[in-house]
Design a protein around this motif. Structure first.
Motif, PDB file in Angstrom:
ATOM      1  N   ARG A  48       0.843  -1.205   0.000  1.00 40.44           N
ATOM      2  CA  ARG A  48       0.000   0.000   0.000  1.00 40.44           C
ATOM      3  C   ARG A  48       0.876   1.252   0.000  1.00 40.44           C
ATOM      4  O   ARG A  48       1.797   1.391   0.809  1.00 40.44           O
TER       5      ARG A  48
ATOM      6  N   TRP B  91       0.365   5.608  -0.023  1.00 38.11           N
ATOM      7  CA  TRP B  91      -0.623   6.668   0.134  1.00 38.11           C
ATOM      8  C   TRP B  91       0.067   7.995   0.444  1.00 38.11           C
ATOM      9  O   TRP B  91       1.191   8.047   0.912  1.00 38.11           O
TER      10      TRP B  91
ATOM     11  N   VAL C  43      -6.700  12.486  -0.516  1.00 38.86           N
ATOM     12  CA  VAL C  43      -5.912  11.356  -0.034  1.00 38.86           C
ATOM     13  C   VAL C  43      -5.854  10.319  -1.151  1.00 38.86           C
ATOM     14  O   VAL C  43      -6.885   9.809  -1.607  1.00 38.86           O
ATOM     15  N   THR C  44      -4.658  10.032  -1.593  1.00 36.30           N
ATOM     16  CA  THR C  44      -4.439   9.122  -2.712  1.00 36.30           C
ATOM     17  C   THR C  44      -3.904   7.800  -2.195  1.00 36.30           C
ATOM     18  O   THR C  44      -2.914   7.773  -1.460  1.00 36.30           O
ATOM     19  N   GLN C  45      -4.558   6.708  -2.575  1.00 34.48           N
ATOM     20  CA  GLN C  45      -4.185   5.369  -2.106  1.00 34.48           C
ATOM     21  C   GLN C  45      -3.977   4.446  -3.284  1.00 34.48           C
ATOM     22  O   GLN C  45      -4.788   4.395  -4.212  1.00 34.48           O
TER      23      GLN C  45
ATOM     24  N   ASP D  42      -3.009   0.344  -3.876  1.00 32.20           N
ATOM     25  CA  ASP D  42      -2.774  -0.978  -3.303  1.00 32.20           C
ATOM     26  C   ASP D  42      -2.334  -1.935  -4.416  1.00 32.20           C
ATOM     27  O   ASP D  42      -3.121  -2.253  -5.320  1.00 32.20           O
TER      28      ASP D  42
ATOM     29  N   ARG E  76      -7.769   4.474  -4.794  1.00 30.34           N
ATOM     30  CA  ARG E  76      -8.846   5.179  -4.117  1.00 30.34           C
ATOM     31  C   ARG E  76      -8.461   6.639  -3.905  1.00 30.34           C
ATOM     32  O   ARG E  76      -7.346   6.951  -3.481  1.00 30.34           O
TER      33      ARG E  76
ATOM     34  N   GLU F 183     -15.560   9.301  -1.592  1.00 28.60           N
ATOM     35  CA  GLU F 183     -14.394   8.629  -2.152  1.00 28.60           C
ATOM     36  C   GLU F 183     -14.769   7.955  -3.462  1.00 28.60           C
ATOM     37  O   GLU F 183     -15.914   7.543  -3.661  1.00 28.60           O
TER      38      GLU F 183
ATOM     39  N   HIS G 234     -13.238   4.872  -6.122  1.00 26.16           N
ATOM     40  CA  HIS G 234     -12.243   3.811  -6.209  1.00 26.16           C
ATOM     41  C   HIS G 234     -12.471   3.005  -7.477  1.00 26.16           C
ATOM     42  O   HIS G 234     -13.560   3.005  -8.077  1.00 26.16           O
TER      43      HIS G 234
ATOM     44  N   ASP H  76      -9.728  -0.531   3.767  1.00 26.55           N
ATOM     45  CA  ASP H  76      -9.638   0.240   5.011  1.00 26.55           C
ATOM     46  C   ASP H  76      -8.807  -0.462   6.079  1.00 26.55           C
ATOM     47  O   ASP H  76      -8.700   0.043   7.200  1.00 26.55           O
TER      48      ASP H  76
ATOM     49  N   SER I  90      -9.579   7.335   6.200  1.00 27.78           N
ATOM     50  CA  SER I  90      -9.607   5.902   6.415  1.00 27.78           C
ATOM     51  C   SER I  90      -8.452   5.449   7.305  1.00 27.78           C
ATOM     52  O   SER I  90      -7.334   5.967   7.216  1.00 27.78           O
TER      53      SER I  90
ATOM     54  N   THR J 248      -5.229   4.559   5.547  1.00 28.04           N
ATOM     55  CA  THR J 248      -4.269   5.581   5.084  1.00 28.04           C
ATOM     56  C   THR J 248      -3.994   6.556   6.227  1.00 28.04           C
ATOM     57  O   THR J 248      -4.391   7.722   6.179  1.00 28.04           O
TER      58      THR J 248
END
Length: 620
Positions: A163, A165, A174-176, A178, A193, A339, A341, A391, A417, A420
């Protein structure tokens, strides 16, 4: 079995150098201006007119890099099973640097053998190769040469998930990312996400920028029969997809093609070689846009590829891309407390070469879809599995990114979340320097002001007065369009180079620039800006500034301009002939060629432009 390991990647690399301390009051990358916008469909036009970024603040520009390569170690996180090995660079925007298909030993991406920044991003510095994750605004994102947080998470099948972020600072998104490689999978899955933790609507932008090796036989396949063509002529024109369009090396000039998706078709794009083998990228529904970018086969396109990959061998690369909207000129509206995704997948595509290269376009693209059927059919299920762990808190912290997310949460109290986390111990002294402002003060320490936290304007306006607070107030006011208020604040800031420079830039009064340079005569970006401004209106002042200017290629280029504007083309030619390696030469601007031609015309000679100066891209 899937293994996640921390390694080091050693590359010949240029130094990224320090950030430019001058406030970027306007973006140094022009937005993609569309000249025929009035002729476009309503929804496309509205998206293009919405959400344009006028400054990368609170980020500072990254233009301190050079072109001297030295062996350099970069932290790398490697996700590997029996079929694939994926290498991610967390310190460079999470770039997916390499995907190797282990059964054949084939590299599926264009893997740049060097790290060489160049002037193509919102903050200037950008490097070619791999898969870049562009979030926030049109252009290569503000974090493309910056670190991201990284951690291990338990995957839905018990395998490790990598992950990454970070907080995208211009939009506070907020950039995620995975990265998930199931044990028996020949495909890498990337769950993405975007979280908008604020109450306000935010312009959203995303394009996954995938560099693939090209050859004369390379063909791009995509489920589309039409595309929006955008070249350096700044028009968006809807055209039919024809055979030559789909072969990257058949284009004489640089051009973008944004493909119109076919109804009821899953989104994917592939680049295959003459044998029908190559990389495919596909995604779930939200990521609908697909694009092909080519540098073109002209002198300028080839020069740019050599510039981005010194020592380039072979035919270079093209880019296939995937985005939220139809084109990269558009931004979409992401509501507050919302959000978005989606799931992306990357892997090796092998298909019948006769079908892949069929002269009948529908036959070719349909064959590509058929070869992908199993992967496409299972993608929604993979996304559902991943959402179940999106999450999940990190199990093991691998890399610490920036502390800006933690600082912003300290101001806003936003809920993000648990997957993150932005924790207090992620803040360095740089971010902690802003914490006193939450209590109404910002100590006026000597030194260089950081990039102004423009979203903190209300706190700045109510803080105790000192020169630093007045400086930041001015930047925040200017960002919000209050130019008169900004000028007043910088005048109150006093005799410091930072406020004086801003006054010079905004008012056009060269005396401010002169006073700023007197205080910081060795700060190259300041001197460059001051001389350039003086050359626009006062050659005598420009001469005075050049007499004391430091030695730098950017200064040399200004000496060439000064010589041309004062009727001395011989000196201009001599300076150019001696060689100027302008590390920050910008895509779409070609002063080296322009000045060479001007000097030749003034001298009455016709010596050809040296190949190293041929960055011109032409236009379609």
């Amino acid at each position: 079995m899937t293994i996640l390991s921390a390694q080091n990647l050693v590359l010949p690399a240029a130094s990224l150098g320090p950030e430019n301390p001058l406030a970027p009051l306007r973006t140094q990358r022009e937005p993609h201006q569309v000249e025929n916008i009035a002729d476009l469909p309503d929804d496309l036009r509205e998206n293009i007119e919405y959400g344009r970024l006028h400054s990368p603040l609170p980020c500072l520009d990254q233009d301190g890099y050079d072109r001297t390569l030295a062996e350099t170690s970069f932290p790398a996180l490697v996700l590997e099973n029996d079929h694939l090995r994926a290498t991610v660079l967390p310190s460079l925007g999470g770039r997916l640097y390499s995907i190797v298909h282990k059964d054949t030993g084939q590299e599926l991406l264009y893997r740049n053998p060097v790290f060489q920044p160049a002037n193509l991003a919102l903050r200037n510095a950008w490097f070619a190769g791999g898969v870049e994750w562009n979030v926030g605004s049109t252009g290569h994102w503000t974090g493309t040469c910056a670190p991201m947080h990284a951690a291990r998470v338990e995957g839905p099948d018990g395998t490790p998930v990598l992950r990454l972020w970070e907080l995208e600072r211009t939009r506070n998104l907020v950039t995620q990312l995975d990265f998930w490689l199931p044990a028996d999978s020949e495909f890498l899955y990337v769950g993405v996400r975007l979280q908008n933790p604020s109450d306000a609507e935010v312009p959203a932008y995303w394009w996954s920028n995938i560099a693939v090796t090209q050859s004369p036989e390379t063909r791009v396949l995509v489920p589309a029969d039409q595309a929006w063509r955008f070249g350096y002529g700044s028009r968006l024109d809807l055209i039919d997809v024809e055979t030559d369009l789909t072969y990257p090396m058949r284009h004489p000039q640089a051009v973008d093609y944004f493909f119109e998706p076919l109804p009821d078709q899953q989104s994917w794009i592939a680049s295959v070689d003459g044998s029908g083998v190559g990389l495919v990228q596909a995604s779930t529904e939200r990521l609908q846009g697909r694009k092909l970018f080519v540098w073109g086969q002209g002198d300028g396109g080839r020069r740019w590829q050599e510039w981005l990959s010194p020592g380039l061998e072979g035919d270079g690369y093209a880019e296939i891309q995937a985005g939220l909207a139809r084109t990269q000129m558009e931004h979409l509206k992401l509501p507050g407390q919302t959000e978005w995704h989606w799931m992306e997948v990357y892997g090796r595509l092998s298909m019948d070469p006769a079908a892949a290269h069929s002269q009948d376009w529908k036959t070719a693209r349909s064959a590509g879809a058929a070869a992908l059927a199993t992967v496409l059919d299972g993608l929604a299920g993979r996304e559902a599995e991943w959402v179940g762990i999106a999450d999940a808190p990190p199990v093991e912290r691998l890399v610490v990114g920036s502390g800006w997310g933690a600082l912003e949460l300290a101001r806003t109290g936003w809920t993000v979340s648990a997957g993150t986390p932005f924790e207090d111990d992620m803040m360095t002294t740089r971010e902690r320097a802003w914490l006193p402002l939450l209590e109404g003060r910002l100590p006026a320490v000597d030194g260089v002001p950081d990039g102004t936290l423009v979203a903190w304007r209300e706190l700045l306006e109510s803080a105790e007065d000192n020169w630093l607070v007045w400086y930041h107030r001015g930047v925040a006011r200017h960002y919000d369009g209050d130019v008169d208020g900004a000028i007043d604040a910088w005048q109150r800031s006093g005799e410091n180079a930072w406020a004086l420079r801003n006054l010079g830039l905004v008012t056009g009064d060269l005396s401010y620039y002169e006073r700023a340079v007197e205080l910081l005569p060795a700060l190259v970006p300041l001197v460059v800006e001051a001389v350039a401004a003086a050359l626009n209106s006062d050659v005598v002042r420009a001469e005075r500034l050049l007499e004391r200017a430091p030695d730098d290629p950017r200064i040399q280029l200004l000496r060439v301009r000064h010589a041309l504007e004062t009727g001395d083309p011989a000196t201009a030619h001599d300076l150019l002939a001696a060689g100027i390696q302008l590390a920050t030469v910008r895509e779409g601007a070609n002063p080296l060629t322009e000045y060479w031609v001007q000097a030749e015309q003034a001298l009455g000679t016709e010596r050809p432009v040296p190949p190293q100066y041929q960055f011109g891209m032409g236009g379609i």
